[in-house]
Design a protein around this motif. Structure first.
Motif, mmCIF file in Angstrom:
data_model
loop_
_atom_site.group_PDB
_atom_site.id
_atom_site.type_symbol
_atom_site.label_atom_id
_atom_site.label_comp_id
_atom_site.label_asym_id
_atom_site.label_seq_id
_atom_site.Cartn_x
_atom_site.Cartn_y
_atom_site.Cartn_z
ATOM 1 N N ILE A 163 -47.315 31.571 -15.528
ATOM 2 C CA ILE A 163 -46.706 32.897 -15.600
ATOM 3 C C ILE A 163 -47.797 33.921 -15.896
ATOM 4 C CG2 ILE A 163 -45.099 34.380 -16.855
ATOM 5 C CD1 ILE A 163 -43.727 32.331 -15.103
ATOM 6 N N LEU A 164 -47.822 34.995 -15.102
ATOM 7 C CA LEU A 164 -48.774 36.086 -15.300
ATOM 8 C C LEU A 164 -48.064 37.219 -16.034
ATOM 9 C CD1 LEU A 164 -50.153 35.866 -11.701
ATOM 10 C CD2 LEU A 164 -51.622 35.662 -13.717
ATOM 11 N N GLU A 165 -48.579 37.564 -17.206
ATOM 12 C CA GLU A 165 -47.960 38.609 -18.026
ATOM 13 C C GLU A 165 -48.840 39.856 -18.029
ATOM 14 O OE1 GLU A 165 -47.523 39.235 -22.738
ATOM 15 O OE2 GLU A 165 -46.361 37.547 -21.962
ATOM 16 N N LEU A 166 -48.222 41.017 -17.793
ATOM 17 C CA LEU A 166 -48.938 42.283 -17.878
ATOM 18 C C LEU A 166 -49.263 42.541 -19.348
ATOM 19 C CD1 LEU A 166 -50.007 44.904 -16.625
ATOM 20 C CD2 LEU A 166 -47.707 45.871 -16.909
ATOM 21 N N CYS A 167 -50.541 42.480 -19.705
ATOM 22 C CA CYS A 167 -50.945 42.595 -21.113
ATOM 23 C C CYS A 167 -51.589 43.930 -21.442
ATOM 24 C CB CYS A 167 -51.896 41.455 -21.486
ATOM 25 S SG CYS A 167 -51.058 39.862 -21.607
ATOM 26 N N ALA A 168 -51.994 44.693 -20.446
ATOM 27 C CA ALA A 168 -52.572 46.020 -20.703
ATOM 28 C C ALA A 168 -52.565 46.803 -19.408
ATOM 29 C CB ALA A 168 -53.989 45.907 -21.249
ATOM 30 N N THR A 169 -52.349 48.110 -19.525
ATOM 31 C CA THR A 169 -52.375 48.949 -18.321
ATOM 32 C C THR A 169 -52.772 50.370 -18.669
ATOM 33 O OG1 THR A 169 -51.131 49.661 -16.374
ATOM 34 C CG2 THR A 169 -49.930 49.585 -18.453
ATOM 35 N N LEU B 50 -44.851 37.742 -13.756
ATOM 36 C CA LEU B 50 -44.799 37.270 -12.371
ATOM 37 C C LEU B 50 -45.193 35.802 -12.342
ATOM 38 C CD1 LEU B 50 -46.727 40.263 -10.783
ATOM 39 C CD2 LEU B 50 -44.317 39.790 -10.390
ATOM 40 N N ARG B 51 -44.547 35.062 -11.486
ATOM 41 C CA ARG B 51 -44.982 33.681 -11.268
ATOM 42 C C ARG B 51 -46.207 33.666 -10.365
ATOM 43 N NH1 ARG B 51 -39.590 33.601 -10.287
ATOM 44 N NH2 ARG B 51 -39.979 33.472 -8.043
ATOM 45 N N VAL B 52 -47.017 32.629 -10.492
ATOM 46 C CA VAL B 52 -48.147 32.462 -9.570
ATOM 47 C C VAL B 52 -47.594 32.349 -8.153
ATOM 48 C CG1 VAL B 52 -50.000 30.919 -8.834
ATOM 49 C CG2 VAL B 52 -49.678 31.416 -11.249
ATOM 50 N N ILE C 64 -52.974 36.746 -5.551
ATOM 51 C CA ILE C 64 -54.386 36.715 -5.970
ATOM 52 C C ILE C 64 -54.634 35.525 -6.894
ATOM 53 C CG2 ILE C 64 -56.149 37.953 -7.289
ATOM 54 C CD1 ILE C 64 -54.754 40.569 -6.286
ATOM 55 N N ALA C 65 -53.689 35.279 -7.808
ATOM 56 C CA ALA C 65 -53.841 34.142 -8.723
ATOM 57 C C ALA C 65 -53.748 32.817 -7.985
ATOM 58 C CB ALA C 65 -52.772 34.217 -9.814
ATOM 59 N N ALA C 66 -52.830 32.739 -7.014
ATOM 60 C CA ALA C 66 -52.627 31.481 -6.286
ATOM 61 C C ALA C 66 -53.821 31.137 -5.409
ATOM 62 C CB ALA C 66 -51.359 31.576 -5.437
ATOM 63 N N THR C 67 -54.434 32.148 -4.799
ATOM 64 C CA THR C 67 -55.552 31.901 -3.877
ATOM 65 C C THR C 67 -56.904 31.969 -4.556
ATOM 66 O OG1 THR C 67 -55.672 34.245 -3.270
ATOM 67 C CG2 THR C 67 -54.236 32.839 -1.948
ATOM 68 N N ARG D 185 -61.076 28.060 -13.232
ATOM 69 C CA ARG D 185 -59.631 28.232 -13.363
ATOM 70 C C ARG D 185 -59.287 29.714 -13.432
ATOM 71 N NH1 ARG D 185 -59.972 23.677 -17.106
ATOM 72 N NH2 ARG D 185 -59.007 21.851 -16.159
ATOM 73 N N VAL D 186 -58.150 30.060 -12.876
ATOM 74 C CA VAL D 186 -57.672 31.440 -12.932
ATOM 75 C C VAL D 186 -56.994 31.657 -14.277
ATOM 76 C CG1 VAL D 186 -56.117 33.141 -11.919
ATOM 77 C CG2 VAL D 186 -57.369 31.570 -10.438
ATOM 78 N N SER D 187 -57.533 32.599 -15.074
ATOM 79 C CA SER D 187 -56.918 32.906 -16.368
ATOM 80 C C SER D 187 -56.222 34.255 -16.359
ATOM 81 C CB SER D 187 -57.977 32.873 -17.485
ATOM 82 O OG SER D 187 -59.048 33.752 -17.198
ATOM 83 N N GLY D 188 -56.262 34.951 -15.231
ATOM 84 C CA GLY D 188 -55.576 36.226 -15.132
ATOM 85 C C GLY D 188 -55.939 36.943 -13.854
ATOM 86 N N VAL D 189 -55.456 38.190 -13.740
ATOM 87 C CA VAL D 189 -55.746 39.029 -12.573
ATOM 88 C C VAL D 189 -56.009 40.452 -13.055
ATOM 89 C CG1 VAL D 189 -54.832 39.998 -10.421
ATOM 90 C CG2 VAL D 189 -54.337 37.612 -11.030
#
Length: 756
Positions: free
Chosen positions: A57-63, A76-78, A86-89, A128-132
């Motif tokens: 699960i990708l969580e919006l942590c700052a914007t 968002l799910r991967v 972007i996370a999936a690829t 490993r993907v740790s975020g986007v």
């Protein structure tokens, strides 16, 4: 602003981020400052950081720019939305009209509907993907390659903040199956058979990069150049001192590895990262993470192997920069090492003390991977494609590596360890018993002689001829050396290889199979075609007939290597007699050319086919009139006979080669070969199993070719077998409609004292 982010801009932004990272405040406060800085520096209305939580699960942590209330609410799910893609690829994405993309997912709580363009990059750490990390603009902006590169560099800094665990608990950042420290089993694929028990040693010790942003880029460039030079010199020293440094395909592999250490493209990307403002260590890590992300998107085994070599070299270069040990090899204290790695280069395995190394476990890998080739030379059991091995295994864990069944038993109980030790003792005992049979003939109790031959594909296999007393090589796979090269070997190179094979075989026959490529065996210098059913597609003799010059080159080299000796050539994947006739005409052309050039012809030339396609069974009369021998390739024959993909796990045990249908099919081949006096053998996996080999002998096969390790067990079976009763038993059993006769054949063996 388009195109404005260059080396200077990237350095300036990295400098500001360094100050934020080193400043006071909570991790959340620093992350908020970072997205504000990025948005301002890249002239974007929005900059958002999504971080991976448990469950993909990708969580919006700052914007900066989206509605503040969406922070920690939007998830968002991967694979969901552009961020999920972007996370999936694990690849960047830059769109001037993001909302027109089919993967765009509108989230009303963010207020992002007014932003049209989007650029996002994965936040990578250790592959490993740790975020986007994402920036957005209201206008339809075309982001440049320089801007994408700059955002990737910034994402690397963010990866370190995430890894500290203050934003998302560290336990959430690693995949887990919830097993904890309980004993369990990991499944993979067999890369090298065998059984071993030992202590887990993680191959690459983690490197902590204390400083990501360079204070003096010029000084970092000098450090990098010095480390590159030392790395290249150390590789030269290691390879020259290696026990595998001389002869055979290993030399080609190791020379290719050496060449990659001087690859300008790879080194150039690292130098560019240093110029952008990263320290030398961070620059190597950035290129390394990019390489890992690329590997996940590539299915071609050869290209993946090339990228694996670069990964290996990046590890070495990082350690030269840090002054630490290159691998765990220098720190190993245990005498029973089971090495665990995501992947390895061929030279890395040679860093370890062979006397202590018991087995190898890889998260990736293929039977033709360079490290698998070297491991087979060292007789080390290898299980590859063990998903999540590094995440689930800890240094010091007790492991059982069962290469035969492609399993790894983790933290086995005492009774399991005792059972494994018992199996190992039995193996040693059986090995000694088989060694005692080495000089004895493979003759049944009723006096029928069985020819036992071995399969080979590398020069390192050839010493097994003497070790097993095999009568020759029933199948020499010529394609394996081709797969370890970057270009097609010329006549001279092939002649040298085949000459060495024949020289080491001495007066024992060698059946050379022409190139069996295609399917899952790809050559980088041939055009790749995407096929729905590659096993039944453009492969083997079909490719050779479409590229006659390639086949002529190979046949010319075989004739030169024979140099007046016996030469046996067989063509694979023959589907009709006309194909064999076409291949034979090409061979005849090379024979005529050899005569014209005064090349000594073979003392005797035998030409045959691999019978792998069922259609050929209904052409046996015509075929037998044209060939000198037939070798049944049971692996493919059974695959096609049952319409069963060998690589499909669901079908792996669904059909049995010891079914009445399969045995009846093989019996038809025996009868035709006997009728026309054609020499017949079988060189598939069936020949390596004592029970299967017993059935084949009962059907009438008198020549079997197998892996060297199977010769002892099969010979032990032969010397306890009376063929007469078995022949009658099979004649009755093959009329049945049973799914399989395997258990009944085992019962027959027990009742008649046959060692299986």
């Amino acid at each position: 602003m388009e195109g404005r982010v260059g080396v200077t801009g990237a350095r300036r932004l990295l400098g500001r981020l360094r100050d934020v990272m080193a400043g006071s405040g909570t991790a959340q406060e620093r992350l908020d400052q970072i997205v504000q800085l990025i948005a301002a520096d890249m002239e974007a209305e929005v900059c958002s950081a999504y971080i991976m939580r448990a469950g993909d699960i990708l969580e919006l942590c700052a914007t900066e720019g989206l509605f503040p209330e969406s922070v920690h609410r939007t998830r968002l799910r991967v694979g969901e939305g552009l961020v999920g893609v972007i996370a999936a690829t694990a690849r960047p994405l830059a769109l001037s009209d993001a909302q027109a993309h089919p993967a765009f997912a509108y989230r009303p709580e963010t207020g992002e509907e007014i932003y049209h363009s989007l650029m996002g990059v994965p936040i990578l750490r250790s592959g490993r993907v740790s975020g986007v990390l994402v920036v957005q603009n209201r206008s339809q902006r075309h982001y440049t390659d320089e801007e994408i590169e700059a955002l990737q560099t910034v994402a690397m800094v963010l990866a370190e903040l995430i890894a500290a665990g203050a934003l998302v608990d560290v336990e959430e950042q690693h995949p887990t199956d919830g097993i904890g420290t309980l004993p369990h089993r990991l499944d993979g694929v067999r890369l090298n058979a065998g059984l071993a028990i030992g202590t887990a040693v993680l191959h690459q010790p983690s490197i902590v990069i204390n400083q990501l942003v360079a204070e003096d880029p010029e000084a970092e460039s000098l450090r990098l150049d010095a480390a590159i030079g030392e790395m290249q010199r150390s590789i030269d020293r290691m390879l020259s001192a290696s026990e595998l440094a001389h002869g055979g395909e290993h030399r080609d592999i190791l020379e290719t590895y050496r060449m990659f250490a001087e690859d300008r493209g790879w080194l150039g990307r690292i130098r560019e990262a240093v110029e952008s403002g990263l320290t030398a260590e961070a620059a190597v890590q950035k290129v390394r993470d990019d390489t890992r992300a690329r590997m996940k998107q590539i299915s071609d085994p050869y290209i993946r192997e090339r990228l694996t070599d670069l990964e290996d070299l990046a590890n070495r270069l990082q350690h030269h920069l840090s002054g630490s040990v290159i691998t765990a090899a220098a720190e190993v204290e245990t005498d029973d090492v089971v090495l665990v790695a995501r992947t390895m280069g061929p030279a890395e395995l040679m860093d370890y003390d062979r006397a202590r190394l018991r087995a190898l476990v890889l998260e990736e890998g293929s039977p033709t991977a360079h490290v698998a080739v070297v491991a087979r030379a060292l007789d080390i059991p290898v299980v590859g494609r063990v998903k999540g091995a590094l995440a689930q295994l800890e240094p010091g864990d007790q492991l059982v590596v069962d290469g035969d069944n492609a399993q790894v038993l983790v933290r086995p109980s005492e009774d399991v360890q005792a059972a494994v030790e018992s199996r190992l003792a039995e193996r040693r005992s059986r090995k000694a018993a088989y060694a005692a049979l080495r000089e004895l003939p493979a003759v049944t109790l009723d006096g029928i002689a069985i020819g036992l031959y071995m399969n080979a594909g590398l020069l390192i296999d050839l010493p097994e001829l003497d070790a097993t007393r095999a009568e020759g090589i029933g199948l020499y796979r010529t394609e394996l050396p081709f797969m370890t090269r970057q270009d097609f070997p010329d006549v001279a190179d092939q002649t040298a290889l085949y000459t060495r094979v024949l020289d080491q075989a001495g007066d024992r026959p060698v059946a050379f199979r022409t190139l069996d490529i295609g399917g899952d065996k790809l050559l980088p210098y041939l055009p790749e075609t995407v096929e729905e059913n590659p096993a039944m597609g453009w492969r083997a003799l079909r490719i050779s007939l479409d590229h006659p010059a390639m086949l002529r080159t190979q046949l010319r080299a075989m004739l030169l290597a024979a140099n007046g000796r016996l030469l046996q050539v067989m063509f694979p994947m023959v589907s009709e007699v006309a194909e064999f006739a076409a291949a034979r005409r090409i061979l005849d052309m090379e024979l005529e050319r050899a005569c014209e050039h005064g090349v000594p012809l073979p003392s005797h030339l035998k030409v045959g086919v691999m019978l792998e396609v069922p259609a050929l069974i209904w052409q046996l009369e015509s075929l037998c009139r044209q060939v000198d021998f037939i070798s049944v390739g049971s692996n493919d024959l059974m695959q096609f006979l049952f319409a069963k993909d060998r690589g499909n796990a669901r079908l792996a045990d669904r059909y049995d080669v010891l079914s009445p249908a399969a045995l009846s099919c093989l019996g038809e081949i025996v009868r035709a070969a006997d009728q026309y006096g054609v020499s017949l053998s079988l060189c598939g996996e069936m020949a390596s199993s004592p029970v299967d080999a017993m059935a084949l002998i009962g059907l009438g096969f008198r020549n079997l070719s197998m892996s060297p390790s199977a010769i002892g067990p099969v010979k032990a079976m032969i010397r306890t077998l009376d063929v007469g009763p078995l022949r009658q038993y099979l004649a009755d059993a093959t009329r049945q409609t049973s799914h399989s006769l395997r258990e009944k054949l085992r019962e027959f063996a027990r009742d008649h004292g046959v060692s299986v």
